[in-house]
Structures are given as structure tokens and as C-alpha cells.
Write an enzyme that holds these catalytic residues in place. Structure first.
Site: not given
Ligand code: F6R
Length: 253
Positions: A136, A143, A138, A67
Site C-alpha cells: 500500500n 501507512e 507504506h 519500527d
């Protein structure tokens, strides 16, 4: 198939890095077009230090980022490209053209994202994709809510992720709000996955990802759909996993 992963529990992040570096070098050695998918963030740092301290053939090695932020100046030291250049490419002696990233300049479009995916194919595909896990759940910047069949695309970052990634920036308000990430299906296209998790703050989400349902709500759970996924966790991150369960095979030290 789910739960098709191997879990290796090591005492500390140092041993995790040693084991990870060994697996990475082995995976790359088996490829005539070695391509390593790299993650950024804090977790892989000891692994990168270990890799750069070892001697292995990098003469054809290509690195591909998971990313990248959108909108940073090209020379920003906070970009993921800069981090990979500093931590891995330069110490290994790799020229910049052997570091590849999802589109991040201007406004990436579905076309430039598709071109990146085609470029991965032209490189011969990713032999091993290293992954961290966000609090979370990811992976990359996928996400919660990211479709399991998602491909490379532009995403909006959650407030929690922005907060967690603020360290290289002067303040959280300087962290870009958007990024381009490989999708979950793109990640699952790698020949091997290696997810690293260290520290007690990763224990809860690691348990959810490995023992809860495979669901877009917990993107890291998708690694269980991959036929060759290895999870390396230190004892702190693994302490909520009951390693005697059928679901979890552990090889501790
Ligand atoms: C960054 C990335 C992220 C991180 C995750 C964990 O390239 O892919 O998914 O792996 O945010 O970050 P750390 O390792 O800093 O806890």
C-alpha cells in the site's frame, strides 16, 4: 525538489543485494559515527546476508530500527529487534546495546517518542536508511495518510499490513495491532535513503510511488523529497517503469 532519486535496475534480487551492500558499506565508511537505519521484512534479507558475508569496519557501527511492534513479550522472536539481532547484529558481532529501536514497551508516549528522536541525534544521525515498500506504499509503518512531516509515533496497522506481516506469527490474529514507527520526516532526516523493491508484486506500487504525485496517500513517494535517495529494484519490480523517461534514470546491467 521532487524526482531527486537515482534508480538502479538489477536483473534479480541477488544483484540488488550486492549493489545495496556496496552502497551501504560506502556510506558507512564515510562516517566517523556510522549509523545504519535498518528495515525488516523479506526484501532486505539477501542484502543482510550479503553484508554479513563481506568484510567492513563495524567497530563503531550502530543499527537503528525503523519500527517495532507494541505489546510483544520482550523475548518474542517475532519482534523486529529479534530479527535484526539474528540477521545482522549477531553475525556482525555487534552487542545488543548497539541496536536501537523506537519505543515499544508499555504504552509509548509523545515524550518517549521525542526521546528516541533525540537519541538519534545523539548518535550523530542516520547515515543511510534502508527502506522496503509495502503493497500500500507504506515505509516503516507509515501507512497511507501519514503526514509528510510526521515524526516517531504510535500507529494502528492496516488489515493489509497485518496480513502481509503474519509470517513470523502463528496466525494473522497474533500480529500486534499497534506499532511505533519513525515518521516520514524522521526518515527524510537520514543523510541517504536506499529503497529496495523486488518482485512483481511490488511493481504497481513502485510505479505509483516514483511516478505519481508526492502525497501522504503513498508514503514511499516522499523519498523523492530527499536530495540523496537511491532506489534499487529488480527487473520484476521495475517492469512498469519506462526507464527511458525523464522521470526515471536507470542503470541496468
Ligand atoms: C518493516 C518495514 C516495512 C517493510 C514493508 C515491506 O521494518 O519497514 O515498511 O519494509 O512492509 O515488507 P517486505 O519487504 O516484507 O515486502
Amino acid at each position: 525538489m521532487t524526482n531527486g532519486y537515482e534508480l538502479l535496475v538489477e536483473p534479480t534480487p541477488t544483484e540488488c543485494a550486492e549493489t545495496a551492500a556496496g552502497l551501504i558499506i560506502e556510506a558507512l565508511a564515510g562516517s566517523s559515527t556510522p549509523v545504519l537505519g535498518v528495515a525488516t521484512g523479506l526484501t532486505p534479507l539477501p542484502t543482510y546476508a550479503e553484508l554479513t558475508a563481506r568484510s567492513f569496519d563495524v567497530s563503531h557501527l550502530q543499527l537503528v530500527l525503523l519500527d517495532e511492534y507494541i505489546g510483544l513479550p520482550a523475548d518474542s522472536e517475532a519482534s523486529f529487534r529479534a530479527a535484526v539481532r539474528r540477521l545482522l547484529a549477531e553475525p556482525l558481532g555487534l552487542p545488543p546495546e548497539r541496536v536501537h529501536a523506537p519505543p515499544h514497551e508499555g504504552a509509548p508516549t509523545p515524550e518517549t517518542c521525542a526521546q528516541f528522536e533525540a537519541h538519534l541525534g545523539a548518535l550523530g544521525g542516520i547515515d543511510l536508511q534502508l527502506l522496503g515498500i509495502g503493497r500500500n506504499g507504506h515505509i516503516g509503518f507509515n501507512e497511507p495518510g501519514s503526514a509528510l512531516d510526521s515524526r516517531t509515533r504510535v500507529v494502528e496497522l492496516t488489515a493489509e499490513t497485518i496480513e502481509d506481516n503474519a509470517a513470523p506469527f502463528a496466525a494473522a490474529r497474533f500480529v500486534p495491532r499497534r506499532a511505533c514507527t519513525q515518521g516520514i520526516a524522521t526518515i527524510l532526516g537520514a543523510r541517504q535513503l536506499l529503497l529496495l523493491a523486488t518482485g512483481r508484486h511490488k511493481a504497481e506500487i513502485l510505479r505509483t510511488a516514483l511516478l505519481g504525485p508526492v502525497t501522504p496517500d503513498v508514503p514511499a513517494s516522499a523519498i523523492r523529497l530527499h536530495p540523496r535517495a537511491v532506489v534499487i529494484a529488480d527487473r520484476a519490480a521495475a517492469h512498469l517503469l519506462r526507464t527511458g523517461d525523464d522521470d526515471v534514470r536507470a542503470r541496468g546491467r
